[in-house]
Write an enzyme that holds these catalytic residues in place. Sequence first.
Site, PDB file in Angstrom:
ATOM      1  CG  HIS A 102      -2.180  -0.856   0.913  1.00  0.00           C
ATOM      2  ND1 HIS A 102      -2.109  -2.224   0.777  1.00  0.00           N
ATOM      3  CD2 HIS A 102      -3.475  -0.531   0.716  1.00  0.00           C
ATOM      4  CE1 HIS A 102      -3.312  -2.697   0.526  1.00  0.00           C
ATOM      5  NE2 HIS A 102      -4.162  -1.695   0.485  1.00  0.00           N
ATOM      6  CE  LYS A 157     -10.342  -8.526 -13.475  1.00  0.00           C
ATOM      7  NZ  LYS A 157      -9.433  -7.596 -14.153  1.00  0.00           N
ATOM      8  CG  ASP A 158      -9.812  -9.773  -6.145  1.00  0.00           C
ATOM      9  OD1 ASP A 158      -9.200 -10.176  -7.136  1.00  0.00           O
ATOM     10  OD2 ASP A 158      -9.409  -8.827  -5.439  1.00  0.00           O
ATOM     11  CD  GLU A 202       2.010 -33.939  -1.454  1.00  0.00           C
ATOM     12  OE1 GLU A 202       2.033 -35.005  -2.103  1.00  0.00           O
ATOM     13  OE2 GLU A 202       0.961 -33.360  -1.120  1.00  0.00           O
ATOM     14  CB  SER A 221      -1.732  -2.578  -7.231  1.00  0.00           C
ATOM     15  OG  SER A 221      -2.407  -2.906  -6.044  1.00  0.00           O
TER      16      SER A 221
END
Lengths: 438, 288, 190
Positions: free
Chosen positions: A219, A247-248, A291, A223
Site C-alpha cells: 500500500h 472481480k476477485d 509433493e 499496486s
Amino acid sequence: MSFPWAKEYTPSNGVTKFLDEKLPLPRLVYNAVGAGYPVPRNLSYFWNFGVLAGFFLVLQIVTGIILAMHYAANAQVAFATTEHIMRNVNWGWLMRYAHANGASFFFIVVYLHIFRGFYYSSYKAPREMIWLLGVTIFLLMMATAFMGYVLPWGQMSFWGAKVITGLFGAIPLVGEPIQIWLLGGYAPDNAALNRFFSLHFLLPFVIAGCVILHIWALHIPGSSNPTGVEIKSESDTLPFHPYYTVKDGFGLGVALLVFFSLVFFLPNALGHPDNYIEANPLSTPAHIVPEWYFWPFYAILRAFTGDLTIPFTGVVLIEAKLLGVLAMFGSILLWFILPWLDKSPVRSGHYRPLFRKFFWFGLIPAMIVLFICGGAPAEEPYVMLSQLATAYYFLHFLVILPIVGQIEKPEPLPYSITEAVLGSDKKAVLGENASPAV
Amino acid sequence: MTKLLSIRVVAILIGIGLAVTVLFWSLVPGVIAFVTEGQAEHLPYEEPRDFDFSFDGPFGKWDVQQLQRGLKVYDEVCSACHSLKYVAFRNLSELGYDESQVKAYAAAKQVPGIDPNTGEATTRPGLPTDYFPSPYPNNVAAAAANNNAIPPDLSLITKARGDGTNYVASLLSGYQEPSAELLAEHPEAAPGPGLYHNPYFPNLNLAMAPPITMDGQVTYDDGTEATIEQMSIDVAAFLTWTAEPTLIQRKQTGWPVLIFLLFATVLAYLSKNQIWAAVKPKKNKKSD
Amino acid sequence: MADTAATANPETTEDTGDGVRRRDFLDIAAVSAAGVGGLAVLYPLISQMAPSKDVLAASTTEVDVSAIQPGQAIKAVFRKQPLFVRRLTPEEIAAANATPASSLRDPETLADRTQEGHQDMLVTMGVCTHLGCVPLGAAEGEVKGEFGGYFCPCHGSHYDTAGRIRKGPAPTNLEVPEYTFTSDTTIQVG
C-alpha cells in the site's frame, strides 16, 4: 494513502464513529481493501492471485485447526488418528481432503502470483520490499508444507522427512550432527513428528504476519499493473471496492469450482498412494517423490550427479550431494536479489521484446521440464533433461536477466494507464505533464 | 552504482559457474555413461485391467450385494493372513446388515481381551464396537508364518496402490505361468523359490500364493456364480469400501456444492460486468 | 473520441432509475449467494466437534448383573462415566419405601426408580448431581452416608438406599439412565 484523490472514510453512524475514534479498524479495512484504496484500472486476471492466496491461507488455517482437534502427533497412533478423521469424525474426510488439496491450491495460486511478478517485473523499485516479503512467505510455505506432509505418518511422510533432513547431512563437518539435532534422533520418530507438528501449527501464523507486512508494503507504492507505467492521475485508478472486490469474488468462484471438483471427485489425484501405507522404517518405497509443488526444486537437487573435481587429478572440490543442496536452496534464494539483478528501466514484459522471448521460450519450458523431471524416476532421459533445464534456470536469472536489461531496446510505452486503456489521455495530448513515461 | 554493478558481475559469474558445473561435471559424464553402458531396463509388468465398478464415476453408488459377497471372500480367504484393522464390525451396518446381524457377526469372531478374574490376555467374542481382529499377534509372528513376507493390512490397500481397485481385482485374477518370450528376454523374471508369477505385480513375482484358485471356492448367499474373476472383483469392491467408507457420501455432497458454486460464480460474473460496464471502454456501441 | 466517453469516476456514470434497480438486484443476489455459501460452510465446521461415529457407537453398554449379591453393588462404565448397579436387601427396600416421597427434595419413590419385577435392582449413574464427583458407597467398605446409600465426599451429599438425595447440597436424586433387561441377568444401558 499516498494518492491525494483516495476516498476518505466517513463513519456513518454512532457505532462506527465511536470505533473510528477509539480503534479505527473500519478505516483500516476501508483504506486497505475498500473504496479508500485506489488501484490501477487496467489489472488483468493475473492480479487475482494475491487475494486467492490469502483465501487459501485462511482455508488452510481453519481446516488445519480442525484437524488438530482430532489428530495425535505420536508415531504410534498418528496414522491411525488420520484414519479416525477420515472414518469417524463428522465431515472429517472433507476437512482432511480440503486441507491436503488446499495446500496444493495454495501453491498453484502462489506460483501464478510469483510468475506474474517475473513477467511484469513486479519486484522492481519501488516494490522491492513487497518482493522480499513475498519470497520469505514462499520459503515459509515450503517449510510448512514439508512438515505438514510428515504428519499422517505414511511411507512418503517418513521417507520424505528422512531424505529432506538428510540434505543437511551434506554440509561438511557439522552436517551429520545437525541432521541428528533436527530429527531429535537417528531417524524420523516421535521426537521429529512432535516438533514438526508444533512448527506446522506455528508457521502458518508467521506466514499470516508476513502477509500483513506484504500488504502493508504494497500500500505504500500501490499496486503494479500490466503496463508497468506508474499511476499518474485519478483517471488511472479505480477504488478497490467495488471494482476489484467483485472481480476477485468472481475469480474466487472459479478457483473454488476447480478446487471442490478435485476435493469431491479426485481427492487423491495430487497425492501419492504410498502415503496410505503406514510408515515403515525397514522398507523404502520404490520411488520417493516429494509433493508435486516441490518437483522443480527436487529436480535441481538431483541434477547434480557428479562431484566437482579438478580435471585429470581426481581432486574433489565439492561433492555432488552438497552441490545439489546448495543449488536447490540457491535456486530460490536468488529470487531475493532479483530487484538488483534486473535493471531494465521498463517493468512490463509487454514492452520488452528480448526479455519476453527468454521468458516464454526459456524460463517457462525450463520450469516445465524441471517439474516433470522432479516427479520422474532418476533415470534417462529425465536426468539429462533436468541438467539442461537446471543450467538454463541459473543462466536465466543470474546471467540473462542482468545482460538483457542492459542491451535490450524496449518498445514504446503508453503515456499513462488511462491512455493504455482508453487509447488516449487528455493530459498527454495537452502536454500538461511533460515528464517522460517510466 | 558501482556497488550494484558488482552484484551483477558476481551473479553472472556464479550463474555461469553453476551452469558449467552441471553441464560438464554432471551432464557430460551422465551422457557418456548412458551411451557406453545404457541403463537398467524395467521388467515389463502390465497396467491393471479396467473393470467396470458400480461406484466408478461421479454418480457412482455401492452395489451392496457385491460388497456383501466381497466381505464373504475376505472372511473365508483373505482374513487367514491379512488384517483389516481400521474397520469395525459396526461399520458392516453400512453394507445392509441390521443390528442383530452385525452383533452376531461380531460375536462369531474372537478378539483380544483380558480375563476379568486373572487379568491375563485371552480372547472374547467380539462386540460391534470392536475392530476386525488381526490373524497374527504382531509383525514378527506374521513374518515368521509367511516366509518373511508380512501380509499387509488390507483396510487401505485400494488407496495405497495406483488404480487400486482395478489393481487388486487384476492381481487376484491374474496369476499365471510366465510366458516363454518373457523368460527368453528376461531370464531374471523366473519366479524364485516361494515366489509366484503375476504380470500385474511390478516385480512380476510376489510372495503371496494365489489365494483364489478355483471357481466356487466361496459359496455366495445370493446365488451369484463364484468364478475366480467374480470373487476377485467382489473382494476388490469390498476393499474399496473399507479404504474409503465415505466415498459415495463424498461424491453425493460434491454435486450440490458444485452446482451452488456455479450459480454463485455466474452471479458474481454478471455483477462484475454490471459494475465494470461504466468504466470499460466501449467498442463502437453505446448501450442504454 | 467516442471511446473516451467512459471515465473512471463512477458518480458521473450513474445509470437511469431502472438500471440502478437491476444493478442493485444483481449485487444483492451475488452478496447473498456468498452469504448463503458462508453459512453452509459453518455446518460441517461446527458438527465436526460433535461426538464422532466411534464415540456414538460406544454409547450403549451391556452389564451382566448375575453375580451381584443382595447388599452388594458393582461399578460399570457407561459413556465413560461410572454406573452403579446395586442389588438391594429386603431391609434396604423397606427403608426406602418407608420414607414418604413427599417429604423429599426430589420426590420419587423406589418404584419410580427401578423396573417392575426388578425392584431390588437399583441402576444409577455414579455421578453426584451437585458438581459431578463420584459418590462413595458402591464398593465394599466404602462410607455409605447417613442414609445407607451413597455419600459424596466432595461436598457431603448423602443419598439413601434408593439413590435419593437426603442431605447436603445436591439438588436432585442420582440419575437413573435409560436401561432395559435384555435377559434376567443382563441389562443394556443407553
